[in-house]
Enzyme design. Structure first.
Site, mmCIF file in Angstrom:
data_model
loop_
_atom_site.group_PDB
_atom_site.id
_atom_site.type_symbol
_atom_site.label_atom_id
_atom_site.label_comp_id
_atom_site.label_asym_id
_atom_site.label_seq_id
_atom_site.Cartn_x
_atom_site.Cartn_y
_atom_site.Cartn_z
ATOM 1 N N GLY A 192 49.960 34.702 74.451
ATOM 2 C CA GLY A 192 50.717 35.615 75.634
ATOM 3 C C GLY A 192 49.836 35.480 76.918
ATOM 4 O O GLY A 192 49.319 34.834 77.126
ATOM 5 N N PHE A 193 49.821 36.857 77.261
ATOM 6 C CA PHE A 193 49.003 36.890 78.482
ATOM 7 C C PHE A 193 47.599 37.370 78.115
ATOM 8 O O PHE A 193 47.080 37.525 77.004
ATOM 9 C CB PHE A 193 49.471 37.844 79.540
ATOM 10 C CG PHE A 193 49.184 37.821 81.080
ATOM 11 C CD1 PHE A 193 48.577 36.589 81.663
ATOM 12 C CD2 PHE A 193 49.197 38.772 81.751
ATOM 13 C CE1 PHE A 193 47.950 36.362 82.637
ATOM 14 C CE2 PHE A 193 48.453 38.603 83.143
ATOM 15 C CZ PHE A 193 48.002 37.626 83.581
ATOM 16 N N CYS B 136 39.910 49.333 76.460
ATOM 17 C CA CYS B 136 39.246 49.220 75.372
ATOM 18 C C CYS B 136 38.500 47.788 75.329
ATOM 19 O O CYS B 136 37.428 47.677 75.539
ATOM 20 C CB CYS B 136 39.846 49.358 74.022
ATOM 21 S SG CYS B 136 40.272 51.149 73.804
ATOM 22 N N LYS C 169 49.889 36.001 68.911
ATOM 23 C CA LYS C 169 50.962 35.323 69.323
ATOM 24 C C LYS C 169 50.345 34.951 70.773
ATOM 25 O O LYS C 169 49.914 35.786 71.396
ATOM 26 C CB LYS C 169 52.145 35.989 69.365
ATOM 27 C CG LYS C 169 53.078 36.176 68.097
ATOM 28 C CD LYS C 169 53.445 34.783 67.775
ATOM 29 C CE LYS C 169 54.379 34.846 66.458
ATOM 30 N NZ LYS C 169 55.694 35.673 66.575
ATOM 31 N N PHE D 91 46.612 23.166 51.672
ATOM 32 C CA PHE D 91 45.882 24.468 51.707
ATOM 33 C C PHE D 91 45.130 24.864 50.501
ATOM 34 O O PHE D 91 45.046 25.818 50.207
ATOM 35 C CB PHE D 91 46.674 25.785 52.152
ATOM 36 C CG PHE D 91 47.501 25.569 53.342
ATOM 37 C CD1 PHE D 91 46.996 25.397 54.613
ATOM 38 C CD2 PHE D 91 48.996 25.344 53.168
ATOM 39 C CE1 PHE D 91 47.823 25.257 55.697
ATOM 40 C CE2 PHE D 91 49.870 24.913 54.424
ATOM 41 C CZ PHE D 91 49.247 24.928 55.528
ATOM 42 N N TYR E 290 39.721 14.668 46.928
ATOM 43 C CA TYR E 290 39.949 16.129 46.368
ATOM 44 C C TYR E 290 41.451 16.393 46.520
ATOM 45 O O TYR E 290 42.166 16.728 45.640
ATOM 46 C CB TYR E 290 39.277 17.099 47.359
ATOM 47 C CG TYR E 290 37.735 17.351 46.683
ATOM 48 C CD1 TYR E 290 37.752 18.482 45.714
ATOM 49 C CD2 TYR E 290 36.819 16.816 47.154
ATOM 50 C CE1 TYR E 290 36.636 18.849 45.313
ATOM 51 C CE2 TYR E 290 35.400 16.926 46.616
ATOM 52 C CZ TYR E 290 35.420 18.203 45.758
ATOM 53 O OH TYR E 290 34.304 18.704 45.173
ATOM 54 N N GLY F 225 43.837 43.322 78.215
ATOM 55 C CA GLY F 225 43.321 44.248 79.251
ATOM 56 C C GLY F 225 43.296 45.540 78.798
ATOM 57 O O GLY F 225 43.210 45.684 77.566
#
Length: 466
Positions: free
Chosen positions: A284-285, A291, A282, A181, A33, A288
């Site tokens: 990160g942490f 919501c 991105k 892509f 392809y 929390g």
């Protein structure tokens, strides 16, 4: 056949190209392809393209201007390419390398027995490419297009070519990784209107050549290190798989509730500020706040009540807790008995402590006898906690546990936290904290939000994902 500037500025802003009188000739290895579409479309841009494969039927089809696969508009492009003398096909890769300036490698990388990638076709192609390079003096560029783990292009393919040819990658010949892509069924359309063009290159000359090749369809390609380009392809496809699973789980949840899942997702995709955007994407942490944790649990609970199994959504909380545990383990490994925390609320710019992930880290450290001091730009000893405690009675063990101790840990003076700490954790991204950790060169810093970018050369600063 082509002459390019070899100097560039830093990053992806490359030096202006000199005018190339003749388009580089291209050989394409593997006529599946990706290879068949690349052969046809590159020839339509005026390049002489030699398709290479071991399959006699594919060679015959391409050579006759017929598509070896079912793909919209491909037959016509191949017919025109052959008629114009721009497309040919062969099983002799060594000679194709000699007769071209750039070689695109699109061979198969099937799953190996251990679940990884089978590199045998790459190795075979690399050996033939090396033999071809050994017989020519012109600078040649090898462009890997297969989906492969980071490091395979320069750590596996390039060394084989070097060994066989006796040449040096990035010096005597160029190496690039250029992920495709292309969606099957609209691959030709995607070639001419790509979502992005990514070029990982060993050297500036090679990057400039690929820029020149693609300038007709994308004048602003993204130029990156080769390993970044390799990883992008995997991340893109895993993200697409994630979207499919997510949408399907939404459907399985909606049906027993009598909700039209397509109506829901039609509304969902109209939000391009949060839902379909770079936001939240991105590393990160942990998440929390009032919501996300609550509603992930609620959806999992609703599904359970309906007898519906949603493994992806149900695993979000597990993944989030694993991330918190990773931060805690990084702190433990420092051996610090005095830890400073910069940022207490669940996100920058608020005084909301509800399900703030750093609270779980603080609670665990406190239990282990570690002295913790905290600074937050929006939280003081006078910040009321009663309402927040009531809200998260069943959802935030860290806040429940630490509510009475937190006022004694908070410091209004940032320097008091930084100067007395044996290790620092940074959970908020702002200039105040960035400046503080840049100067704290004598203590380990766990920067979970990338408060400072990677151009800051401090070996003491580390994140969970970088």
């Amino acid at each position: 056949m082509f002459d390019l500037d070899s100097t560039t500025s830093q990053g992806s802003a490359l030096a202006p190209l000199r005018i190339i009188e003749e388009k580089p000739a291209i050989s394409v290895v593997g006529l599946g392809y990706v290879g068949a579409v690349s052969t046809a479309c590159l020839s339509s841009l005026g390049h002489k393209v030699i398709g290479v494969d071991l399959d006699a039927d594919k060679i015959a089809a391409i050579g006759a201007g017929r598509s070896p696969i079912h793909e919209k508009d491909l037959d016509g492009l191949l017919f025109d390419g052959v008629a114009n003398g721009l497309v040919s096909a062969t099983d002799d890769l060594e000679q194709a390398v000699i007769d071209s300036d750039v070689t695109f490698v699109s061979v198969g990388t099937p799953t190996a027995a251990d679940g990884g990638c089978d590199h045998s076709f790459i190795a075979a192609a690399a050996r033939s490419i090396g033999r071809g390079l050994k017989q020519k003096s012109d600078f040649h560029i090898v462009v890997m297009r297969c989906s492969i783990p980071p490091g395979v292009t320069m750590g596996f393919m390039a060394p084989i070519i070097e060994e066989v040819s006796g040449l040096r990658a990035g010096v005597d010949f160029g190496v690039c990784f250029n992920p495709e892509f292309l969606r099957e069924g609209v691959a030709v359309e995607d070639f001419y209107a790509p979502p992005k063009t990514v070029i990982g290159a060993s050297d500036d000359r090679s990057a400039n050549t690929l820029r020149r090749i693609y300038e007709a369809v994308d004048p602003a390609p993204i130029v990156t290190p080769i390993e970044t380009a390799e990883m992008v392809k995997f991340v893109d496809n895993v993200w697409h798989a994630t979207k499919v699973c997510f949408a399907n789980e939404v459907g399985r949840l909606c049906k027993p509730l009598g909700v039209d899942s397509h109506d829901v997702m039609d509304v969902f995709v109209q939000d391009t500020k949060l839902n379909l955007s770079p936001y939240y994407l991105k590393p990160g942490f942990a998440y929390g706040g009032s919501c996300l944790p609550k509603e992930v649990r609620a959806v999992a609970h609703i599904a359970k009540e309906q007898g519906v199994h949603l493994p992806m959504i149900e695993s979000l909380d597990v993944s989030n807790k694993t991330h918190i545990d990773a931060a805690l383990e990084m702190v433990r490994k420092t051996g610090a008995r005095k830890v400073g925390v910069l940022g207490l609320a669940f996100k920058q710019g608020t005084d909301d402590l509800r399900e703030s992930p750093i609270l779980e880290v603080i609670a665990a450290l406190h239990d282990e006898g570690v002295k913790v001091t905290i600074h937050d730009t929006a939280i003081t000893v006078d910040t009321p906690l009663a309402g927040q405690l009531a809200y998260v009675r069943n959802g935030s063990p860290g806040l429940q546990k630490m509510a009475h101790a937190l006022p004694h840990m908070l410091r209004s003076d940032l320097s008091e936290v930084v100067d007395t700490a044996q290790a620092l954790i940074v959970t908020h991204k702002n200039d105040l904290y960035a400046d503080a950790i840049r100067t704290a060169t004598d203590v380990p810093v766990i920067d979970v939000v990338r408060a400072v970018s990677n151009d800051v050369e401090h070996a003491n600063i580390n994140g969970i994902g970088w």
